[in-house]
Design a protein around this motif. Structure first.
Motif, PDB file in Angstrom:
ATOM      1  N   SER A 130      -6.323   5.496  13.823  1.00  0.00           N
ATOM      2  CA  SER A 130      -6.163   6.756  13.092  1.00  0.00           C
ATOM      3  C   SER A 130      -7.237   6.801  12.005  1.00  0.00           C
ATOM      4  O   SER A 130      -7.778   5.767  11.594  1.00  0.00           O
ATOM      5  CB  SER A 130      -4.770   6.857  12.467  1.00  0.00           C
ATOM      6  OG  SER A 130      -4.644   5.962  11.373  1.00  0.00           O
ATOM      7  N   TYR A 131      -7.515   7.990  11.551  1.00  0.00           N
ATOM      8  CA  TYR A 131      -8.453   8.205  10.441  1.00  0.00           C
ATOM      9  C   TYR A 131      -8.025   7.375   9.230  1.00  0.00           C
ATOM     10  O   TYR A 131      -8.834   6.682   8.619  1.00  0.00           O
ATOM     11  CB  TYR A 131      -8.479   9.698  10.123  1.00  0.00           C
ATOM     12  CG  TYR A 131      -9.304  10.091   8.934  1.00  0.00           C
ATOM     13  CD1 TYR A 131     -10.664  10.331   9.064  1.00  0.00           C
ATOM     14  CD2 TYR A 131      -8.721  10.263   7.673  1.00  0.00           C
ATOM     15  CE1 TYR A 131     -11.428  10.717   7.977  1.00  0.00           C
ATOM     16  CE2 TYR A 131      -9.482  10.652   6.587  1.00  0.00           C
ATOM     17  CZ  TYR A 131     -10.821  10.865   6.731  1.00  0.00           C
ATOM     18  OH  TYR A 131     -11.578  11.241   5.657  1.00  0.00           O
ATOM     19  N   GLU A 132      -6.728   7.430   8.911  1.00  0.00           N
ATOM     20  CA  GLU A 132      -6.201   6.702   7.739  1.00  0.00           C
ATOM     21  C   GLU A 132      -6.351   5.191   7.876  1.00  0.00           C
ATOM     22  O   GLU A 132      -6.598   4.507   6.881  1.00  0.00           O
ATOM     23  CB  GLU A 132      -4.728   7.063   7.504  1.00  0.00           C
ATOM     24  CG  GLU A 132      -4.517   8.448   6.950  1.00  0.00           C
ATOM     25  CD  GLU A 132      -5.126   8.652   5.567  1.00  0.00           C
ATOM     26  OE1 GLU A 132      -5.152   7.718   4.743  1.00  0.00           O
ATOM     27  OE2 GLU A 132      -5.588   9.784   5.319  1.00  0.00           O
ATOM     28  N   LEU A 135      -9.916   4.324   6.906  1.00  0.00           N
ATOM     29  CA  LEU A 135     -10.104   4.429   5.448  1.00  0.00           C
ATOM     30  C   LEU A 135      -9.430   3.266   4.729  1.00  0.00           C
ATOM     31  O   LEU A 135      -9.987   2.736   3.751  1.00  0.00           O
ATOM     32  CB  LEU A 135      -9.573   5.760   4.934  1.00  0.00           C
ATOM     33  CG  LEU A 135     -10.366   6.997   5.327  1.00  0.00           C
ATOM     34  CD1 LEU A 135      -9.838   8.215   4.573  1.00  0.00           C
ATOM     35  CD2 LEU A 135     -11.850   6.828   5.095  1.00  0.00           C
ATOM     36  N   SER A 162     -12.134  16.984   9.410  1.00  0.00           N
ATOM     37  CA  SER A 162     -10.932  16.672   8.624  1.00  0.00           C
ATOM     38  C   SER A 162     -10.112  15.561   9.278  1.00  0.00           C
ATOM     39  O   SER A 162     -10.243  15.288  10.483  1.00  0.00           O
ATOM     40  CB  SER A 162     -10.062  17.923   8.502  1.00  0.00           C
ATOM     41  OG  SER A 162      -9.514  18.259   9.765  1.00  0.00           O
ATOM     42  N   LYS A 163      -9.252  14.964   8.491  1.00  0.00           N
ATOM     43  CA  LYS A 163      -8.295  13.973   8.972  1.00  0.00           C
ATOM     44  C   LYS A 163      -7.455  14.578  10.083  1.00  0.00           C
ATOM     45  O   LYS A 163      -7.197  13.942  11.106  1.00  0.00           O
ATOM     46  CB  LYS A 163      -7.421  13.516   7.809  1.00  0.00           C
ATOM     47  CG  LYS A 163      -6.228  12.674   8.201  1.00  0.00           C
ATOM     48  CD  LYS A 163      -5.235  12.567   7.051  1.00  0.00           C
ATOM     49  CE  LYS A 163      -3.986  11.822   7.390  1.00  0.00           C
ATOM     50  NZ  LYS A 163      -3.296  12.166   8.608  1.00  0.00           N
ATOM     51  N   GLU A 164      -7.021  15.818   9.888  1.00  0.00           N
ATOM     52  CA  GLU A 164      -6.166  16.490  10.866  1.00  0.00           C
ATOM     53  C   GLU A 164      -6.877  16.654  12.215  1.00  0.00           C
ATOM     54  O   GLU A 164      -6.267  16.503  13.273  1.00  0.00           O
ATOM     55  CB  GLU A 164      -5.710  17.854  10.339  1.00  0.00           C
ATOM     56  CG  GLU A 164      -4.762  17.780   9.148  1.00  0.00           C
ATOM     57  CD  GLU A 164      -5.449  17.412   7.823  1.00  0.00           C
ATOM     58  OE1 GLU A 164      -4.764  16.856   6.947  1.00  0.00           O
ATOM     59  OE2 GLU A 164      -6.677  17.661   7.684  1.00  0.00           O
ATOM     60  N   ALA A 166      -9.194  14.642  13.385  1.00  0.00           N
ATOM     61  CA  ALA A 166      -9.238  13.305  13.984  1.00  0.00           C
ATOM     62  C   ALA A 166      -7.882  12.924  14.560  1.00  0.00           C
ATOM     63  O   ALA A 166      -7.785  12.421  15.685  1.00  0.00           O
ATOM     64  CB  ALA A 166      -9.686  12.278  12.951  1.00  0.00           C
ATOM     65  N   ASP A 167      -6.826  13.196  13.802  1.00  0.00           N
ATOM     66  CA  ASP A 167      -5.484  12.811  14.235  1.00  0.00           C
ATOM     67  C   ASP A 167      -5.001  13.600  15.442  1.00  0.00           C
ATOM     68  O   ASP A 167      -4.101  13.149  16.155  1.00  0.00           O
ATOM     69  CB  ASP A 167      -4.491  12.960  13.080  1.00  0.00           C
ATOM     70  CG  ASP A 167      -4.716  11.928  11.976  1.00  0.00           C
ATOM     71  OD1 ASP A 167      -5.440  10.947  12.207  1.00  0.00           O
ATOM     72  OD2 ASP A 167      -4.167  12.125  10.876  1.00  0.00           O
ATOM     73  N   GLY A 174     -14.902   8.835  16.296  1.00  0.00           N
ATOM     74  CA  GLY A 174     -14.941   8.931  14.842  1.00  0.00           C
ATOM     75  C   GLY A 174     -16.159   8.234  14.280  1.00  0.00           C
ATOM     76  O   GLY A 174     -16.350   7.027  14.483  1.00  0.00           O
TER      77      GLY A 174
END
Length: 180
Positions: A130-132, A135, A162-164, A166-167, A174
Motif C-alpha cells: 500500500s502507499y502507506e 511511506l 494521490s494515496k487514494e 494508489a490504493d 508506484g
C-alpha cells in the motif's frame, strides 16, 4: 525506468548507482551519467560510463551515507521469495529497504518503484504494497514525488498521484522519489 530517467536527467548526479532494476535503464542513463549497476546476477556488458557488479541487496557493501543518487526499481518486492535463487526470507524486503536507507547520502535521491494496491504476497512472484506501507518504511526520508502508472490505464505516468489512486489499484506501479 522512464520516470526515473527523466528525473536523473534533471538532477544530473556525478554518478548514479542502480540496484537490480531492469538492465536497460542503467545502460541508457549511462549515456549521460556515470552508472554502476549492481545485481545478484551481474551483466556482462561493456559500455562507456557503465559498470556491472554483483551484490546482495540485503547486505550492501557500501559505507553508511555514501550514495548520492540511488535507484532500486521493481526489485525489493521479490527479495526473500526465492524466485531468483535467493534464500526464502519473509523479511527480505524489509532488510533490503533498511540497506537502501543506510547507504543513501544526506541530501541524496532514492528512486524506488514497487507494485502498489491492496497489500499481499503472491508467492513466489512478488509483494504488493500500500502507499502507506511505503511511506512508513521510508519515514526517515522526505517524499519528493509520488507518481503512478495505473494497471489498466492508458500507459501514462500520473505525476503527484494521490494515496487514494494508489490504493484503488490491484497492481499499479508506484514510483517514489525520496530525499534524505
Amino acid at each position: 525506468p522512464a520516470w526515473a530517467a527523466r528525473i536523473i536527467s534533471k538532477t544530473r548526479p556525478e554518478k548514479h548507482i542502480d540496484i537490480s532494476s531492469i538492465l536497460y535503464f542503467s545502460t541508457l542513463i549511462s549515456a549521460f551519467v556515470k552508472t554502476d549497476f549492481y545485481d545478484y546476477r551481474p551483466a556482462k556488458i561493456t559500455l562507456e560510463n557503465f559498470e556491472s557488479k554483483k551484490i546482495d541487496l540485503t547486505n550492501l557493501h557500501f559505507e553508511d551515507g555514501s550514495i548520492k543518487s540511488l535507484s532500486c526499481m521493481h526489485t525489493v518486492e521479490h527479495i526473500g521469495l526465492g524466485r531468483y535463487g535467493d534464500n526464502i526470507d519473509p523479511n527480505g524486503d524489509l532488510k533490503a529497504i533498511k540497506e537502501l536507507k543506510r547507504v543513501l547520502a544526506q541530501n541524496g535521491n532514492l528512486f524506488f518503484v514497487v507494485p502498489v494496491g491492496k497489500p499481499r504476497i503472491q508467492f513466489n512472484a512478488h509483494r504488493i504494497y500500500s502507499y502507506e506501507m511505503i511511506l512508513e518504511y521510508f519515514k526517515e526520508l522526505k517524499l519528493e514525488e509520488f507518481s503512478l502508472i495505473k494497471e489498466n490505464g492508458d500507459g501514462g505516468i500520473i505525476k503527484n498521484a494521490s494515496k487514494e489512486m494508489a490504493d484503488s489499484e490491484k497492481y499499479g506501479c508506484g514510483c517514489f522519489w525520496f530525499k534524505k
